[in-house]
Design an enzyme around this catalytic site. Structure first.
Site, short mmCIF file in Angstrom:
data_model
loop_
_atom_site.label_atom_id
_atom_site.label_comp_id
_atom_site.label_asym_id
_atom_site.label_seq_id
_atom_site.Cartn_x
_atom_site.Cartn_y
_atom_site.Cartn_z
N HIS A 119 -10.58 -3.22 -1.43
CA HIS A 119 -11.53 -2.55 -0.42
C HIS A 119 -12.62 -1.80 -1.20
O HIS A 119 -12.09 -1.00 -1.84
CB HIS A 119 -10.81 -1.57 0.58
CG HIS A 119 -9.60 -2.64 1.50
ND1 HIS A 119 -10.07 -3.00 2.66
CD2 HIS A 119 -8.37 -2.73 1.37
CE1 HIS A 119 -8.97 -3.92 3.18
NE2 HIS A 119 -7.91 -3.52 2.24
N HIS A 171 -6.84 -8.65 -2.94
CA HIS A 171 -8.31 -8.21 -2.46
C HIS A 171 -8.39 -6.93 -2.68
O HIS A 171 -7.38 -5.86 -2.87
CB HIS A 171 -8.73 -8.29 -0.91
CG HIS A 171 -7.82 -7.69 0.20
ND1 HIS A 171 -6.66 -8.37 0.63
CD2 HIS A 171 -7.88 -6.62 0.79
CE1 HIS A 171 -6.19 -7.61 1.68
NE2 HIS A 171 -6.71 -6.40 1.34
N TYR A 215 0.72 -1.19 0.04
CA TYR A 215 -0.20 0.13 0.06
C TYR A 215 0.86 1.26 0.18
O TYR A 215 1.94 1.20 0.57
CB TYR A 215 -0.87 0.08 1.41
CG TYR A 215 -2.05 -1.00 1.47
CD1 TYR A 215 -3.48 -0.68 0.80
CD2 TYR A 215 -1.75 -2.18 1.91
CE1 TYR A 215 -4.30 -1.67 0.82
CE2 TYR A 215 -3.07 -2.96 1.91
CZ TYR A 215 -3.97 -2.90 1.43
OH TYR A 215 -4.94 -3.73 1.62
N ARG A 239 -2.15 -12.24 3.40
CA ARG A 239 -3.73 -11.93 3.06
C ARG A 239 -3.76 -12.21 1.60
O ARG A 239 -2.84 -11.89 0.72
CB ARG A 239 -3.67 -10.30 3.18
CG ARG A 239 -3.61 -9.90 4.69
CD ARG A 239 -5.00 -9.65 5.19
NE ARG A 239 -6.27 -10.18 4.78
CZ ARG A 239 -7.54 -9.55 4.21
NH1 ARG A 239 -7.55 -8.51 4.25
NH2 ARG A 239 -8.41 -10.40 4.01
#
Length: 250
Positions: A168, A166, A114, A163
């Site tokens: 959000h 994905h 990120y 993780r």
């Protein structure tokens, strides 16, 4: 969800949606370690929606810039990674499309990192990818984003924890107090079985509703693959949404 009404101490009648314990994760999910410190310890207090919450701020098309829906065109160069199209409909419990709804997304880059000061994963940042986008649903409830398929990333929740890839999603009604948050996953991910966030949704069919489907018909030949994912706000086919207290960059 089942709706009933409660009366506050001041006499106001407040609508209340009974939680779907089989689908929505518990506020304290032991497998998701950080929830132990973040989940509320006191009973929730329901507040009425007054004029301020219902009428403002207005979340319309002027909230979206020309390139906000295309995360691959927000910088001088193109980002690295697999270009994909993510699209679908926002629907109510009866299958009716929800128009003029602000949809926002945020995600890791193709390396699984990120653009956030709290992300210390030793994967490269991409100067041409910020990982955020927004759009409005059209008259038929459709939304569409162009982006890069996110990578998996480690998150130190348990031994060798990663993780699944994905994205959000955040949806707004007429005001910020009506915000709903969820995550979209990709089909066939080998990390599903060991991810406590994904598996905190106890109902298998509800978990499946969080997984997009590959859609060859909406791909752009020789340019981008496509994934479809419809978001259902309420009812037996509802998408699983996070509680405000559980929101996190994970």
């Amino acid at each position: 969800m089942t709706v009933h009404e409660t009366r506050s101490d001041s006499g106001l009648i407040l609508p209340e949606y009974l939680p779907d314990e089989g689908s929505h994760p518990p506020l304290d999910s032991p497998g998701y370690r950080s929830s132990a410190l973040r989940h509320p310890k006191q009973p929730l207090q329901y507040l009425p929606q007054n004029l301020t919450e219902v009428t403002g701020p207005l979340l319309g098309q002027d909230r979206c810039g020309e390139q906000d829906h295309d995360l691959t065109a927000q910088h001088d160069g193109e980002p690295l990674g697999e270009r994909i199209i993510v699209s679908g409909k926002v629907l109510d419990s009866a299958g009716k499309p929800i128009p003029n709804t602000l949809v926002e997304i945020w995600q890791a880059n193709s390396s699984g990192r990120y653009l956030h000061q709290g992300d210390r994963h030793p994967a490269p940042l991409d100067p041409n990818f910020s990982g955020t986008g927004r759009c409005m649903t059209d008259a038929e409830g459709n939304y569409r984003f162009i982006t890069i398929k996110p990578g998996a990333y480690p998150w130190r929740n348990h031994d060798n924890a990663w993780r699944p890839a994905h994205i959000h999603f955040s949806l707004f009604g007429q005001a910020f107090t009506q915000r709903l948050i969820t995550q979209m996953y990709f089909p066939g991910d080998p990390l599903f079985y060991q991810d406590p966030i994904f598996n905190s949704v106890r109902d298998e069919k509800a978990r499946e509703r969080m997984i997009s489907r590959f859609d060859l018909d909406s791909t752009v030949p020789e340019w981008a693959l496509s994934f479809k994912w419809d978001i259902v706000l309420r009812g037996p086919q509802a998408t699983v949404f996070e509680d405000e207290e559980e929101e996190d960059d994970d």
